[in-house]
Design a protein around this motif. Sequence first.
Motif, PDB file in Angstrom:
ATOM      1  N   LEU A 103       0.828  -1.201   0.000  1.00 20.80           N
ATOM      2  CA  LEU A 103       0.000   0.000   0.000  1.00 20.80           C
ATOM      3  C   LEU A 103       0.867   1.258   0.000  1.00 20.80           C
ATOM      4  CD1 LEU A 103      -2.726  -1.142   2.539  1.00 20.80           C
ATOM      5  CD2 LEU A 103      -2.864  -1.098   0.053  1.00 20.80           C
ATOM      6  N   GLU A 104       2.002   1.185   0.689  1.00 18.00           N
ATOM      7  CA  GLU A 104       2.915   2.329   0.687  1.00 18.00           C
ATOM      8  C   GLU A 104       3.384   2.614  -0.729  1.00 18.00           C
ATOM      9  OE1 GLU A 104       6.181   2.103   3.412  1.00 18.00           O
ATOM     10  OE2 GLU A 104       4.857   1.933   5.147  1.00 18.00           O
ATOM     11  N   ARG A 136       0.582   4.207  -2.720  1.00 16.12           N
ATOM     12  CA  ARG A 136       0.413   5.613  -2.342  1.00 16.12           C
ATOM     13  C   ARG A 136       1.502   6.484  -2.961  1.00 16.12           C
ATOM     14  NH1 ARG A 136      -1.732   3.537   2.750  1.00 16.12           N
ATOM     15  NH2 ARG A 136      -3.801   4.454   3.030  1.00 16.12           N
ATOM     16  N   ALA A 137       2.708   5.972  -2.969  1.00 20.15           N
ATOM     17  CA  ALA A 137       3.808   6.735  -3.559  1.00 20.15           C
ATOM     18  C   ALA A 137       3.535   6.975  -5.037  1.00 20.15           C
ATOM     19  CB  ALA A 137       5.122   5.982  -3.371  1.00 20.15           C
ATOM     20  N   THR A 148       0.947   9.699  -5.548  1.00 18.62           N
ATOM     21  CA  THR A 148       1.442  11.069  -5.373  1.00 18.62           C
ATOM     22  C   THR A 148       2.303  11.472  -6.562  1.00 18.62           C
ATOM     23  OG1 THR A 148       3.322  10.304  -4.085  1.00 18.62           O
ATOM     24  CG2 THR A 148       1.389  10.994  -2.849  1.00 18.62           C
ATOM     25  N   CYS A 185       1.631  10.851  -9.453  1.00 20.39           N
ATOM     26  CA  CYS A 185       0.678  11.272 -10.474  1.00 20.39           C
ATOM     27  C   CYS A 185       0.095  12.649 -10.155  1.00 20.39           C
ATOM     28  CB  CYS A 185      -0.460  10.265 -10.589  1.00 20.39           C
ATOM     29  SG  CYS A 185       0.075   8.669 -11.191  1.00 20.39           S
ATOM     30  N   GLY A 186       0.584  13.270  -9.103  1.00 17.97           N
ATOM     31  CA  GLY A 186       0.137  14.624  -8.776  1.00 17.97           C
ATOM     32  C   GLY A 186      -1.096  14.676  -7.898  1.00 17.97           C
ATOM     33  N   LEU A 187      -1.457  13.557  -7.285  1.00 17.18           N
ATOM     34  CA  LEU A 187      -2.659  13.553  -6.445  1.00 17.18           C
ATOM     35  C   LEU A 187      -2.293  13.729  -4.978  1.00 17.18           C
ATOM     36  CD1 LEU A 187      -4.418  10.455  -8.073  1.00 17.18           C
ATOM     37  CD2 LEU A 187      -4.808  12.870  -8.609  1.00 17.18           C
ATOM     38  N   ASP A 188      -3.109  14.522  -4.273  1.00 22.59           N
ATOM     39  CA  ASP A 188      -2.934  14.689  -2.827  1.00 22.59           C
ATOM     40  C   ASP A 188      -3.810  13.685  -2.098  1.00 22.59           C
ATOM     41  OD1 ASP A 188      -1.225  16.906  -2.987  1.00 22.59           O
ATOM     42  OD2 ASP A 188      -2.938  18.228  -3.338  1.00 22.59           O
ATOM     43  N   GLU A 189      -3.277  13.114  -1.043  1.00 21.02           N
ATOM     44  CA  GLU A 189      -4.065  12.124  -0.307  1.00 21.02           C
ATOM     45  C   GLU A 189      -4.989  12.786   0.696  1.00 21.02           C
ATOM     46  OE1 GLU A 189      -3.488   7.965   2.163  1.00 21.02           O
ATOM     47  OE2 GLU A 189      -2.094   9.603   2.495  1.00 21.02           O
TER      48      GLU A 189
END
Lengths: 796, 340
Positions: free
Chosen positions: A495-496, A499-500, A503, A505-509
Amino acid sequence: MKISFKWLKRYLDLPLTPDELAAKLTMAGLEVEAVERSGSVPEGVVTAKILSREKHANSDHLSVCKVDKGDEVLQIVCGAPNCDAGNVVPLATIGTVFPDGDGTFTIKKGKLRGVESFGMMCSARELGLGNDHDGLMILPPETKLGIPMNDLLDPDVVYDCSVTPNRPDWLSHFGVARDLAALLDSEIRENPLALPEAMDNVPEDPALVSVEAPDLCPLYAARVVQGIRVGESPDWMKQALLSAGIRPISNLVDITNYVMMETGVPLHAFDIRNLKGGKIVVRRARPGESIVALDGKKYDLTQDNLCICDEEKPVAIAGVMGGEYSGIQNDTETVVLESAFFDPDSIRLTSRKLGLATDASYRYERGVDREAVLAAGRRALSLILELAGGNYTVRCVAEAPKPEPRKITADFNRIRALLGMDVDDARIVRILGKLGFRKETAENVFTVPSWRIYDAMGEADLAEEVARIYGLDKLPDVHIRAMTADYGLDAFKVLEGLRADLTKCGLDEIVCGSLIDEKSATADGIFEPGDLLRLNNPISLELAIPRPSLLPGMLATVKRNAARRCCDLAFFELGHVFCANPAKFPEERDELVIAMTGRRHPERFSAESREVLDFYDLKGVLETLMDLRRVKSFSFESAEDPRFVKGVCAVLKIAGRQAGVFGKFVPALTRGFKLQTPVFGAVIQLENLLSAPERSILYQPVSQFPVTARDVAFLAPRDLENKAVLDFIRNAHVPNLESVELFDVFEDESLGAGKKSMAYSLVFRAADRTLTDEEVNQAHERLRGKLEKGLGVELR
Amino acid sequence: MLLEELLQNLNGIRTDALAALQSAKTDAEIEDVKNRTLGRSGAVTALREVMAKIPPESKREAGMAFNETKNAIQNALNEARERNASATEAAEAIDVTLPGRRPAAGRLHPLTKTIQECCAIFRRMGFVAVTGPELEDVWHNFDALNAPLNHPSRDPQDTFYMPDGRLLRTQTSAVQIRTMTGMKPPVRIISPGRCYRRDTPDATHGVHFHQIEGLYVDTSVSLADLKSTLMTFAGEYFGREVAVRMRPSFFPFTEPSVECDFSCVMCGGKGCGVCKNSGWLEIAGAGMVNPKVLENVGYDPREVCGFAFGFGLERLAMLKHRIGDLRLFSDNDIRFLHQF
């Protein structure tokens, strides 16, 4: 639980300051959450006598006094009306620190309207000794001068302690003192539970008590004292009760409370006039019975509730609260003193069901020391005889057989290994002995003291006692032993990585709550009310449904940000979602949701800053994500979905399986959003993404030969998809065609209705030679012909 | 005669070229002059043919004049080019303080960052991060963990239940039970994740929170190992020397149980508002795994023992980043998120 320093000192010597003791208790597991001081003043306040008083030249209300503090005469400017010569008063000398709100304030040498002053004379309120603020606190004229005020006072320190549920024995002053004796390795000076049994030598009257529920009440003692006088308690007892947070009422009631706070055994006193038939029956309540308790409220009782009754009716809820009419009155002459042991679970249940928690129920449900019950009664009896007079005439003790004391066998080596502490055998035996764990034979077998049976079950518990008393601060620092970990187990690592990639791809979590309301949960047209899991005991309807999707939280987040004028958003969330309908989804799964809206490059300037995100930005994110995750085979196909606008919606397929759906949200989902731009989003089933077959990375030789480029442009029907063209070209098996890329597509009136222009650039290259123009032209021409025939497009 | 004509021609070409270069404004104009004069079919180049016809006695003079003219034009050309280059450069100058075109780069939520930082530290100590369901059964969440039947945490007042009696997990220890049940010791795991408690949301409470729990079961594990593990963690997470203090406490899951305090990361232990002037921050609940728990997962407590600890991630993040209100984490304001 409030514990008074002064009270503790009755049972043992405390060679510690109150602050040291607080630290000691905390480090022994009885956490002191707050320390309250009463009856003491700051260090530096001393007694002093006013020698003279003169009017201040520049003030109507100030006086200039000469004040004798024993070793020195000081000039003090004072505003109090009663700073007359001859008065002995408290004087805060220079450097005295007073509490002031959350901070402090320090007495300094100062000038008041031009006159120097070397301290401050104080009122009672300024010293925290009362409310009197009309003038200086006046001390007796014979008071010695220059002595600390605290020497004249009798200060106390009260600790507000948080008692862990395993230590009901700490719910009393003597219980804490007993632990302190082990901690300080000192002796108990006075044991209130060790009064001579001989004082209990009165006739036994078996008719006085009948216990009909010995399972819930294995021990009940009633002692009758005649001829008592109800009145006020002495000051020492009132002060003690106040320090423990209990309001003094009358000597009889105060004694029962005092002994409870002292020994941890709750007691109750009945006026015999209120016991019909003059006897006590301990039984379960009968259907329909009720009682008005001391708090004035009526409680309906059930069979679960153990009651203390007379011949007819309940007069007390056992172990919880007495009845309004059975207690001590001002004219009570004969009292029946109850000391008993009740089953903890039964009391807990009753207290919970009736919504009635008292000091007594708190102790009973955590576990009273059964062995202390008779002794605590004796202690109360002796106080009654001392403070209220009367004659002890008769008693009745009804007791079921006692359980055998628990014995624990300890392996000292294992205790040392468990703690990682080097405590020798003798020390272990001594610590346990001090705590009441008796070792009677040569073997290391310890008998658990009656007040610790709720907690001490086995060797690990003995280890805890050793660590606690020996001191956890003596734990050595050790090296952490290396161990090879099986990171294949590490589900979190996957999952880490995801998530990396997101991000990148320019997405904020974002991280939203898991509990939502039913309306939001079903708004997306995917989930019906029947598909939702529901909490049995939600805190509110807004937080009643474990989210079936991350989408509601995502949309709410976009809306909230937009309302705050943050309109350029690119978010993702990854989390657990829940579904009650196995036909739709597994009960609990991981989902990934993406939403994007606003400008493509909000931080850029000029024309770029006005570009608005569209469907292809979202699709590009998914493509990059697939690439970063090395997904072996994925494709996009147009689709329909209630969440997305028809025609602006596609599915992402991974290895032929649908992994997600994305597009432009339908207006119903973004209604009321303060946004000028459309919102795009994707909902992806994580399981299908994470289980995607991975493309292995195998090096492909890079051709050293030049490329030859050709274009092909044509007019196509509007609904011809790019994918269809690419698939067609791929299937045409054009020799040496290395890549095909769409470089232009547009619609224009001049092209005719229902038409669009598409242009592709083709790159030809061979791995082993330079291609001739002729070869390429031939391949190019052949492809053009196939396109015209196969796709029905008009070549341009 | 020929010589004279040549010299005149050369002179004329030179004058024209120099004048043209003098007034040339663009690269094209300059290159045009070059093409007309020194280029392959330029006027000067063309005069080479005339040179061939010059009588031998005049050749020297003619050659010198020819070279002189060529050099003069070349020099003027170079000058003009240089002059023009600096002019072009000036026109090319831009405002370097305009914003750069940033490649898109998203950020992780501060809670995720905290979880990942913690996981990274524990992984270096040999722990593996495991996950499990949030919808749990009573066995994994309470029974196996030795929570007494009357434990207040089981109360519907404190725990969210489903109609079928299952619940939303109240801690991630449930994952530890699942992991231990599936494998033999040694076990060295951490379980980060979301948990639920039936609290009314406010600045310091929410219906969900995140925690990390750690577990190490082996043939000889001690309380001293636990302390050292947490000390190492504290120092790495806060990036400074942090003292760890243990106090006896009580948790059904562990025996002995301890409360772990870190020396205050704000004031270094001197006392401040954050630590309520105590110099210590309550961070973790911990202890040696209760033998009953080991029995519950089929381990023999005479052969293995272990330590366990758990702490709240929100609290850790709040301390590290000085965040005052828990609700900010689930508010997801982009101005908050972009600070991490």
